[in-house]
Design a protein around this motif. Structure first.
Motif, PDB file in Angstrom:
ATOM      1  N   PRO A  31      59.741  -8.106  29.700  1.00  0.00           N
ATOM      2  CA  PRO A  31      59.307  -8.273  31.107  1.00  0.00           C
ATOM      3  C   PRO A  31      58.634  -9.621  31.374  1.00  0.00           C
ATOM      4  O   PRO A  31      57.464  -9.695  31.746  1.00  0.00           O
ATOM      5  CB  PRO A  31      58.340  -7.109  31.310  1.00  0.00           C
ATOM      6  N   GLU A  33      58.860 -11.714  33.738  1.00  0.00           N
ATOM      7  CA  GLU A  33      58.416 -11.960  35.125  1.00  0.00           C
ATOM      8  C   GLU A  33      56.973 -11.475  35.321  1.00  0.00           C
ATOM      9  O   GLU A  33      56.173 -12.133  35.985  1.00  0.00           O
ATOM     10  CB  GLU A  33      59.330 -11.239  36.128  1.00  0.00           C
ATOM     11  N   LEU A  34      56.652 -10.324  34.729  1.00  0.00           N
ATOM     12  CA  LEU A  34      55.304  -9.774  34.864  1.00  0.00           C
ATOM     13  C   LEU A  34      54.287 -10.719  34.198  1.00  0.00           C
ATOM     14  O   LEU A  34      53.209 -10.992  34.738  1.00  0.00           O
ATOM     15  CB  LEU A  34      55.274  -8.382  34.203  1.00  0.00           C
ATOM     16  N   MET A  38      51.268 -13.039  36.003  1.00  0.00           N
ATOM     17  CA  MET A  38      49.851 -12.889  35.664  1.00  0.00           C
ATOM     18  C   MET A  38      49.287 -14.146  35.018  1.00  0.00           C
ATOM     19  O   MET A  38      48.193 -14.133  34.458  1.00  0.00           O
ATOM     20  CB  MET A  38      49.673 -11.662  34.773  1.00  0.00           C
ATOM     21  N   MET A 157      56.485  -0.159  32.542  1.00  0.00           N
ATOM     22  CA  MET A 157      56.182  -1.560  32.888  1.00  0.00           C
ATOM     23  C   MET A 157      54.892  -1.632  33.701  1.00  0.00           C
ATOM     24  O   MET A 157      54.056  -2.511  33.486  1.00  0.00           O
ATOM     25  CB  MET A 157      57.346  -2.178  33.657  1.00  0.00           C
ATOM     26  N   GLU A 158      54.717  -0.682  34.626  1.00  0.00           N
ATOM     27  CA  GLU A 158      53.478  -0.667  35.424  1.00  0.00           C
ATOM     28  C   GLU A 158      52.262  -0.455  34.517  1.00  0.00           C
ATOM     29  O   GLU A 158      51.199  -1.020  34.745  1.00  0.00           O
ATOM     30  CB  GLU A 158      53.546   0.433  36.479  1.00  0.00           C
ATOM     31  N   VAL A 161      50.267  -3.409  33.057  1.00  0.00           N
ATOM     32  CA  VAL A 161      49.401  -4.246  33.896  1.00  0.00           C
ATOM     33  C   VAL A 161      47.944  -4.206  33.416  1.00  0.00           C
ATOM     34  O   VAL A 161      47.313  -5.255  33.269  1.00  0.00           O
ATOM     35  CB  VAL A 161      49.520  -3.831  35.384  1.00  0.00           C
ATOM     36  N   PHE A 172      46.025  -8.418  38.772  1.00  0.00           N
ATOM     37  CA  PHE A 172      47.457  -8.405  39.083  1.00  0.00           C
ATOM     38  C   PHE A 172      47.674  -8.522  40.596  1.00  0.00           C
ATOM     39  O   PHE A 172      47.019  -7.851  41.383  1.00  0.00           O
ATOM     40  CB  PHE A 172      48.065  -7.088  38.571  1.00  0.00           C
ATOM     41  N   LEU A 177      54.167 -11.236  41.511  1.00  0.00           N
ATOM     42  CA  LEU A 177      55.289 -10.639  40.768  1.00  0.00           C
ATOM     43  C   LEU A 177      56.584 -10.754  41.578  1.00  0.00           C
ATOM     44  O   LEU A 177      57.641 -11.093  41.034  1.00  0.00           O
ATOM     45  CB  LEU A 177      54.995  -9.163  40.435  1.00  0.00           C
ATOM     46  N   PHE A 300      59.190  -3.638  40.207  1.00  0.00           N
ATOM     47  CA  PHE A 300      59.140  -2.836  38.971  1.00  0.00           C
ATOM     48  C   PHE A 300      60.437  -2.067  38.741  1.00  0.00           C
ATOM     49  O   PHE A 300      60.999  -2.088  37.644  1.00  0.00           O
ATOM     50  CB  PHE A 300      57.933  -1.885  38.986  1.00  0.00           C
TER      51      PHE A 300
END
Ligand code: SF4
Length: 398
Positions: A31, A33-34, A38, A157-158, A161, A172, A177, A300
């Protein structure tokens, strides 16, 4: 291209040395992009491992990892990269003066969508550096990707965070995102156009070019700089197509490559095929950085879908459907399967796929035995003889 890669590595190095930004290590189809959203500087160990392969440093480093318990039969990205750490060497040192090694991580983030090896690899470094190693566990061998798959991956994925916020010290922001996902989607779209340019006859591009040109798509997706450099590349390819300028002088045969490249033999293989008037023009490997499902409005869920719809995650039925579309689109007349000894995950010829696809399409194939990084598993003589005989066979069919 050289400038964008060099800026990327120096930026990573600065982040780690100055400690102004935190560093996250990410798997190649993790992931990213996440992490970018951040504020992390993102390092991709597979990219470093491929550099160890391409510079032919890997083969003598792999035994270092074997001595601490990592079998010579498992992923030679993992064993080469850990071997390099143990020996305190890196191809970065030679290519980028002032950089001695990959940046020290503050956190490691993996997705097991490609294999379990990445988890073992990252956990080893997590312990070494005493930093968290966290991840997403993806279903494997998936036929149809269902809402249940997506919901489970998106939730995981969440859940990343909170630990990421703890390490980064920043909150976040959903808008950040969305922006990273938008840039990644744009990068994916242009990378697809670049690879699709190879459908022209003659093809302006080879698979071997693609393995190098994909550098920015791997390490720089989610950044504007990558988009800028790919715009230039695409314009150049369009110009070549307009002028019927092929990447191989006499393109008599159009070949599809399935599986990993042999990093230490990119140039040799490129010359081998070109010398036989054959162009290896397309591959599942380079296409692995196309994420058409990414949607900035639904970050997400769309990341979960994009990273689960990938070829490597899918069942043989889905893979065969995909390859058949590729064979038609790129007007292919022969397939090479690379049976890469230490990567069963990206090797597709061990359960009858070549025979099934030949039965359905009439397109013949050749399996070459080798490895992505461990050159002790590669026989140049055997590869050359088999490829020459295969191209002769294609010649006779024309
Ligand atoms: S997919 Fe293959 S090469 Fe990539 S990390 Fe996993 S085992 Fe290694």
């Amino acid at each position: 291209m050289m400038k964008i890669m060099s800026d990327y590595f120096y930026d990573l190095n600065d982040a780690a040395k100055s400690k102004v930004r935190k560093v996250a290590w990410c798997t190649s189809v993790g992931p990213a992009e996440l992490l970018r959203a951040m504020g992390f500087a993102v390092h991709f160990p597979e990219n470093h491992a491929a550099m160890l392969g391409a510079t032919r440093m890997a083969t003598e480093l792999i035994p270092e990892a074997n001595t601490i318990g990592y079998s010579p039969d498992i992923c030679s990205y993992l064993t080469a990269d850990i071997g390099a750490y143990l020996k305190k060497v890196s191809p970065l040192a030679k290519a980028y003066p002032g950089i001695d090694a990959p940046p020290r991580p503050d956190i490691l983030v993996y997705n097991t969508n490609q294999c379990r090896d990445v988890q073992d690899w990252f956990n080893w470094y997590g312990e070494k550096f005493n930093v968290p190693s966290i991840g997403v566990y993806t279903h494997r061998n998936i036929g149809e990707v269902t809402e249940a798959h997506i919901a489970s991956i998106a939730k995981q994925m969440e859940a990343l965070v909170e630990p990421l916020e703890k390490v980064s010290g920043t909150k976040f922001e959903l808008d950040a995102l969305k922006e990273a996902v938008r840039l990644s989607r744009d990068c994916s779209d242009i990378w697809k156009q670049i690879l699709d340019a190879a459908a022209a006859v003659p093809s302006p591009l080879t698979f071997f070019d693609g393995t190098t040109l994909m550098g920015p798509a791997v390490v720089g997706r989610g950044t504007q700089k990558t988009l800028d450099v790919y715009e230039i590349l695409l314009a150049e390819l369009k110009e070549r197509v307009k002028n019927a300028e092929g990447a191989v002088d006499k393109e008599h045969h159009r070949i599809y490559w399935d599986g990993m490249p042999v990093w230490g033999r990119l140039s040799a293989h490129s010359k081998l095929f070109a010398g036989l008037n054959a162009n290896v023009i397309a591959s599942t490997y380079c296409n692995s950085w196309i994420f058409s499902a990414l949607d900035p409005e639904d970050p997400f869920n769309s990341m979960a879908r994009a990273y689960t719809e990938l070829f490597i995650v899918r069942s043989d039925d889905e893979k065969e459907k995909y390859i058949r579309e590729m064979l038609e689109f790129f007007k292919i007349d022969g397939i090479i399967y690379h049976d890469s000894k230490t990567c069963p995950n990206n090797t597709n010829c061990r359960y009858g796929m070549p025979q099934r696809l030949e039965g359905l399409t009439g397109i013949p194939s050749l399996t070459i035995h080798g490895d992505l990084n461990d050159l002790r598993l590669v026989s140049d003589e055997q590869t050359n003889t088999n490829v020459e005989a295969f191209i002769e066979q294609l010649e006779e069919r024309q």
